[in-house]
Design a protein around this motif. Structure first.
Motif, short mmCIF file in Angstrom:
data_model
loop_
_atom_site.label_atom_id
_atom_site.label_comp_id
_atom_site.label_asym_id
_atom_site.label_seq_id
_atom_site.Cartn_x
_atom_site.Cartn_y
_atom_site.Cartn_z
N LYS A 188 18.58 42.68 1.83
CA LYS A 188 17.18 43.12 1.70
C LYS A 188 16.49 42.37 0.55
N GLY A 189 17.22 42.16 -0.55
CA GLY A 189 16.64 41.44 -1.67
C GLY A 189 16.26 40.01 -1.30
N LEU A 190 17.10 39.33 -0.53
CA LEU A 190 16.77 37.97 -0.08
C LEU A 190 15.60 38.00 0.89
N GLY A 191 15.56 39.02 1.73
CA GLY A 191 14.47 39.11 2.70
C GLY A 191 13.11 39.32 2.08
N SER A 198 8.71 33.27 0.19
CA SER A 198 8.49 31.81 0.11
C SER A 198 9.77 31.03 -0.05
N LEU A 199 10.92 31.67 0.08
CA LEU A 199 12.20 31.00 -0.16
C LEU A 199 12.46 29.92 0.88
N ARG A 200 12.71 28.70 0.39
CA ARG A 200 13.02 27.58 1.28
C ARG A 200 14.35 26.91 0.92
N ARG A 201 14.83 27.11 -0.30
CA ARG A 201 16.11 26.55 -0.73
C ARG A 201 17.01 27.68 -1.22
N LEU A 202 18.21 27.74 -0.68
CA LEU A 202 19.17 28.76 -1.08
C LEU A 202 20.51 28.10 -1.32
N SER A 203 21.08 28.35 -2.49
CA SER A 203 22.38 27.80 -2.84
C SER A 203 23.29 28.94 -3.28
N LEU A 204 24.40 29.09 -2.61
CA LEU A 204 25.38 30.12 -2.94
C LEU A 204 26.73 29.43 -3.14
N THR A 205 27.12 29.22 -4.38
CA THR A 205 28.32 28.47 -4.69
C THR A 205 29.43 29.40 -5.15
N ALA A 206 30.56 29.32 -4.46
CA ALA A 206 31.77 30.05 -4.85
C ALA A 206 31.56 31.56 -4.92
N GLY A 222 32.53 35.67 6.57
CA GLY A 222 32.12 36.56 7.65
C GLY A 222 30.82 37.30 7.42
N HIS A 223 30.09 37.01 6.33
CA HIS A 223 28.88 37.75 6.01
C HIS A 223 27.62 36.89 6.02
N LEU A 224 27.71 35.68 6.55
CA LEU A 224 26.55 34.78 6.51
C LEU A 224 25.39 35.31 7.36
N ARG A 225 25.70 35.87 8.51
CA ARG A 225 24.65 36.42 9.37
C ARG A 225 23.89 37.53 8.65
N LEU A 226 24.63 38.42 7.97
CA LEU A 226 24.00 39.54 7.27
C LEU A 226 23.05 39.04 6.19
N LEU A 227 23.43 37.99 5.48
CA LEU A 227 22.61 37.51 4.37
C LEU A 227 21.39 36.74 4.85
N LEU A 228 21.56 35.84 5.83
CA LEU A 228 20.48 34.94 6.20
C LEU A 228 19.54 35.51 7.26
N SER A 229 20.00 36.47 8.02
CA SER A 229 19.15 36.99 9.11
C SER A 229 17.95 37.77 8.58
N SER A 230 17.99 38.18 7.30
CA SER A 230 16.87 38.94 6.76
C SER A 230 15.72 38.05 6.30
N LEU A 231 15.93 36.74 6.22
CA LEU A 231 14.88 35.83 5.75
C LEU A 231 13.78 35.72 6.78
N SER A 232 12.54 35.81 6.31
CA SER A 232 11.40 35.81 7.23
C SER A 232 11.06 34.41 7.72
#
Length: 554
Positions: free
Chosen positions: A335-338, A342-350, A355-365
């Protein structure tokens, strides 16, 4: 052609002349008053290029324009400014506050800092941030001293006026009777008591306002607005916070904020000091935020309408082990990412979120343009989602380094490359366990990425023959400028496992005999000559020089 050649000659002549002028400080100082305003910029560029801090101080202290941009004006082939030159610039800005010839109102230093440790004389982001805070404090002290001098002059003038008035009163009393003198004294005492009461009330009112409201920066008090990218860690956090709270003639604005080793609460306190319409990016590194820290931080980013970049590196977020409340925490993160519209660049390192990529990225508008997921322990399901997500066709930059790509993931990766063939400019697959067979599967899709400019495949177990095939495919991509290839298995000392990991490839010794390396370079150079790409395509295995950590954002 003649016009462009003449223009180039004029620029060269101007550059040479500017170099000669700034090289002699005794000549420059007396001549500045007669030099046209249009020549200040070439002179300043020459002073930076040839390290002339005295000339920089003279020019900036009497800068004739409202805006001075340093970082963004420099081209990529120029080295960052010398530390002494930057210090001279900041000191001159403070001195210019009391110089009537200075017209400076906006100082733009965004992109000026250098994080390449090999340039010893350059100023890094942390040092530049600390220097900017010191500049704000110096400017405030100078203006406070000037105001103190003005108050002293006013007090002296008032005392002189009071003395003259008392003398006049004494002269007037000389001719009055005793009753009239006593009546005059009573009226004067009443007036003094009334003035004293008003003064006390005024002081109490000011004290209440000061206690009720923290010190704020008022736009009417600001003479110069300073824009910069700030780098803050645990050692400098308190200094930066105090500097951004100060009122004074200089005001510090932040475009990109990078923080290291700070808890979420400290990061939030800094965000509260940055105007919401200014911040474009946040980079958090080596901070033990955990799930709770990220849940606290992300909602604080939602009010920033221009925030387009978010990077979270090594923030101690591990979802490999199931814990109570873990799914609810991930929902909060999503929800916080969603909320970052205006977010266009996302970096998640380490962050280790298998198995949770869908949950994180699907909220982006809106679809992302840059996605960096190194060391994320991605699964085949994550790759399958990514290849069919709305982000696939809009990605310009993709980093999947250090995620083991098995056979099932390769099919999804090919589909992803097919979707992004018109938009993808940078691709990093370092340390993904790609073998000769895996590379053969990917090469047809890689060859169709006609916008690709940078391809990184270091630390993959490939043979020399596979590298030659990679070079043929890379040379066929006309937009490609850089190929970072791995050392072939033939260049390692004996004993390397058949399918080594990236860590093993990094630590295993190479054959000391340079013949193996020379053979690889010779075969790759032959491919470049055959394809006519010797001048515009760089093939290298140098990990240090072309590490993504050393690259600066545009």
């Amino acid at each position: 052609m003649n016009r462009s050649r003449s223009f180039a000659m004029v620029r060269s002549l101007l550059s040479l002349s500017a170099r000669e002028v700034v090289s002699d400080h005794c000549l420059l100082a007396p001549c500045l008053s007669s030099i046209p305003c249009e020549l200040y910029r070439p002179l300043l560029d020459a002073a930076f290029a040839h390290c002339r801090p005295l000339a920089i101080g003279e020019l900036v202290q009497r800068w004739p324009e409202r805006t001075l941009s340093i970082g963004r004006q420099r081209s990529s082939d120029h080295e960052p400014p010398n530390r002494l030159c930057v210090s001279a610039l900041l000191l001159a800005v403070v001195r210019g506050l009391t110089d009537k010839r200075c017209c400076l109102q906006v100082l733009d230093m965004c992109g000026l800092q250098c994080e390449d440790g090999r340039l010893e004389d350059s100023m890094g982001g942390w040092s530049l941030t600390v220097a900017l805070c010191s500049m704000l404090l110096q400017a405030r002290n100078i203006t406070a001293a000037i105001r103190g001098c003005r108050r002293d002059k006013q007090d002296k003038k008032k005392r002189a006026t009071g003395t003259e008035r008392d003398g006049a009163v004494k002269r007037d009393r000389a001719g009055l009777k005793k009753e009239e003198v006593e009546k005059m004294d009573c009226s004067e005492n009443a007036a003094r008591e009334q003035d004293s009461t008003k003064g006390v009330r005024r002081k109490m009112e000011l004290q209440r306002r000061t206690e009720a409201e923290p010190e704020q920066v008022h736009s009417r008090d600001v003479l110069v607005n300073v824009r910069a990218d700030l780098f803050v860690n645990a050692r400098s956090w308190e200094r930066v916070r105090r500097a951004m709270c100060l009122s004074g003639p200089l005001r510090l604005h932040c475009r990109f904020l990078r923080v290291e080793e700070l808890p979420a609460s400290s990061i939030v306190s800094l965000l509260h000091l940055i105007p919401q319409e200014e911040l474009l990016g946040l980079d958090v590194r080596y901070s033990s935020l955990g799930v709770s820290g990220l849940a606290l931080l992300l909602p604080q980013l939602a009010p920033f309408p221009q925030l387009c970049s978010l990077r979270l590196h090594y923030c101690n977020l591990d979802m490999l082990r199931a814990r109570p409340g873990q799914q609810e925490a991930l929902q909060d993160l999503s929800k916080g990412l969603g909320d970052l519209k205006s977010l266009r660049r996302l970096s998640l390192t380490a962050l280790r979120l298998p198995g949770h990529l869908r949950l994180l990225l699907s909220s982006l508008s809106e679809p992302l343009e840059a996605l960096e997921l190194p060391y994320l322990s991605l699964t085949s399901g994550d790759m399958a989602y990514l290849s069919r997500s709305p982000h696939a066709s809009s990605l310009a930059e993709l980093d999947l380094s250090e995620n083991r790509l098995d056979e099932s993931s390769l099919h999804s990766l090919r589909h992803l490359l097919d979707q992004a063939e018109l938009s993808l400019t940078r691709l990093s697959l370092c340390g993904c366990g790609l073998s000769d067979g895996s590379l053969r599967v990917l090469l047809p899709s890689l060859g169709q990425c006609n916008a690709l400019r940078s391809l990184r495949l270091a630390l993959n177990p490939l043979s020399r023959a596979a590298l030659v095939g990679l070079a043929w495919a890379a040379a066929g991509i006309h937009s490609l400028k850089l190929l970072l290839y791995p050392n072939p298995l033939e260049e390692y000392e004996p004993g390397l496992p058949s399918m080594p990991s990236s860590a093993q490839l990094l630590d295993w010794p190479l054959i000391e005999d340079s013949g193996a390396k020379e053979l690889t370079v010779a075969q790759l150079d032959e491919v470049l000559r055959a394809k006519g790409r010797t001048q515009d395509l760089l093939l290298t295995s140098n990990l240090l020089k072309y590490s993504t950590d050393l690259e600066m954002d545009d």
